[in-house]
Design a protein around this motif. Structure first.
Motif, PDB file in Angstrom:
ATOM      1  N   CYS A 113       1.689   2.433   7.555  1.00  0.00           N
ATOM      2  CA  CYS A 113       1.396   0.994   7.564  1.00  0.00           C
ATOM      3  C   CYS A 113       2.633   0.294   8.117  1.00  0.00           C
ATOM      4  O   CYS A 113       3.722   0.424   7.571  1.00  0.00           O
ATOM      5  CB  CYS A 113       1.093   0.521   6.141  1.00  0.00           C
ATOM      6  SG  CYS A 113       1.318  -1.243   5.886  1.00  0.00           S
ATOM      7  N   CYS A 148       0.838  -1.205   0.000  1.00  0.00           N
ATOM      8  CA  CYS A 148       0.000   0.000   0.000  1.00  0.00           C
ATOM      9  C   CYS A 148       0.873   1.256   0.000  1.00  0.00           C
ATOM     10  O   CYS A 148       0.438   2.315  -0.391  1.00  0.00           O
ATOM     11  CB  CYS A 148      -0.946  -0.010   1.198  1.00  0.00           C
ATOM     12  SG  CYS A 148      -0.131   0.164   2.792  1.00  0.00           S
ATOM     13  N   ARG A 149       2.130   1.142   0.470  1.00  0.00           N
ATOM     14  CA  ARG A 149       3.079   2.251   0.526  1.00  0.00           C
ATOM     15  C   ARG A 149       2.622   3.445   1.357  1.00  0.00           C
ATOM     16  O   ARG A 149       3.017   4.583   1.108  1.00  0.00           O
ATOM     17  CB  ARG A 149       3.438   2.746  -0.883  1.00  0.00           C
ATOM     18  CG  ARG A 149       4.127   1.669  -1.698  1.00  0.00           C
ATOM     19  CD  ARG A 149       4.481   2.182  -3.088  1.00  0.00           C
ATOM     20  NE  ARG A 149       4.584   1.080  -4.028  1.00  0.00           N
ATOM     21  CZ  ARG A 149       5.624   0.250  -4.089  1.00  0.00           C
ATOM     22  NH1 ARG A 149       6.642   0.435  -3.280  1.00  0.00           N
ATOM     23  NH2 ARG A 149       5.636  -0.748  -4.938  1.00  0.00           N
ATOM     24  N   CYS A 203       4.680  -1.803   5.472  1.00  0.00           N
ATOM     25  CA  CYS A 203       5.390  -1.006   4.469  1.00  0.00           C
ATOM     26  C   CYS A 203       6.489  -0.171   5.113  1.00  0.00           C
ATOM     27  O   CYS A 203       7.554   0.028   4.547  1.00  0.00           O
ATOM     28  CB  CYS A 203       4.404  -0.107   3.720  1.00  0.00           C
ATOM     29  SG  CYS A 203       3.306  -1.053   2.653  1.00  0.00           S
TER      30      CYS A 203
HETATM   31 ZN   LIG Z   1       1.246  -1.301   3.572  1.00  0.00          ZN
END
Ligand SMILES: [Zn+2]
Length: 246
Positions: free
Chosen positions: A16, A11-12, A19
């Motif tokens: 998160c 998802c960048r 990430c």
């Molecule tokens: Zn993520």
């Protein structure tokens, strides 16, 4: 995972955890193996530059841009007359700290002085406003330039407020790679809580389980921050800046 179950899509979003850890690992690898490969502790330093605090997140991007341009121009100009500056390079990460307006009174002496001269917001009656305080951390390879010269050059280029610029030597007792690793870690903190070091974390007992009370930012601030993070260039890229590195 995608439909086939074989490929992981990221998802960048910098908030998160997955990430975040992945990106930090990547940044650490690039810094050690590429940008600062072969560097020695003696030529390395850790830079922190404070910029004006603001209640308006929209003011942060132009301020980051100005700071990055000033640093880049400073190095470019020095290179014209002094070849020692050709080997200067850095990789930096912007970090966002948040405060309540009234937190100012609890700051230590140096931070108070710094925030005051950088224009801590003055209000008539909006005392519940969040104050965003961006700052830049950068790992710097100084090459043949001395620490004092570098600090003076940064200060002379529009960063002359008290305690605005800090440059710390690397810890010579540690391996240079380990120094870089811990500084990337420090620069890329997972920061949406007030006491991220958990130095004052409270243990609480609800009758069945012991839990750690963490001091998360207000929901509204987390939402504003992640919207800001994802609004331009997206995510991690907008927080990173470099000269002569990767
Ligand atoms: Zn993520």
């Amino acid at each position: 995972m995608d439909d086939s179950g074989n490929n992981m899509r990221l998802c960048r979003v910098p908030l998160c955890p997955r990430c975040f850890m992945k990106n930090r690992g990547k940044q650490t690898g690039i810094a050690i193996k590429r940008t600062f490969a072969g560097a020695a502790n003696e030529n390395m330093a850790f830079l922190t530059v404070l910029v004006p605090p603001t209640t308006d997140l929209k003011a942060v991007d132009p301020c980051m841009g100005r700071t990055e341009t000033r640093l880049r121009n400073m190095i470019r100009n020095r290179r014209k007359t002094d070849p020692r500056w050709n080997t200067v390079r850095y990789t930096g990460w912007w970090e966002m700290e948040r405060h309540d307006w009234k937190d100012f009174h609890g700051f230590g002496r140096n931070k108070k002085l710094a925030m005051e001269s950088l224009g801590w917001p003055q209000f008539a009656n909006r005392h519940d406003d969040t104050v965003w305080q961006p700052h830049l951390h950068a790992i710097v390879c100084l090459g043949g330039v001395s620490q004092d010269e570098f600090v003076e050059a940064v200060r002379a280029k529009g960063h002359g407020s008290p305690y605005q610029v800090n440059l710390k030597a690397f810890d010579h007792r540690k391996d240079v790679g380990n120094n870089i690793k811990s500084l990337v870690r420090y620069s890329m903190k997972f920061r949406i809580e007030a006491d991220y070091k958990m130095s004052s974390a409270k243990l609480s007992w609800d009758g069945t389980a012991l839990s750690l009370q963490r001091d998360w930012w207000k929901d509204k601030d987390i939402r504003d921050y992640v919207e800001w993070l994802m609004s331009k260039r997206g995510g991690f890229e907008r927080l990173r800046t470099s000269v002569g590195g990767m």
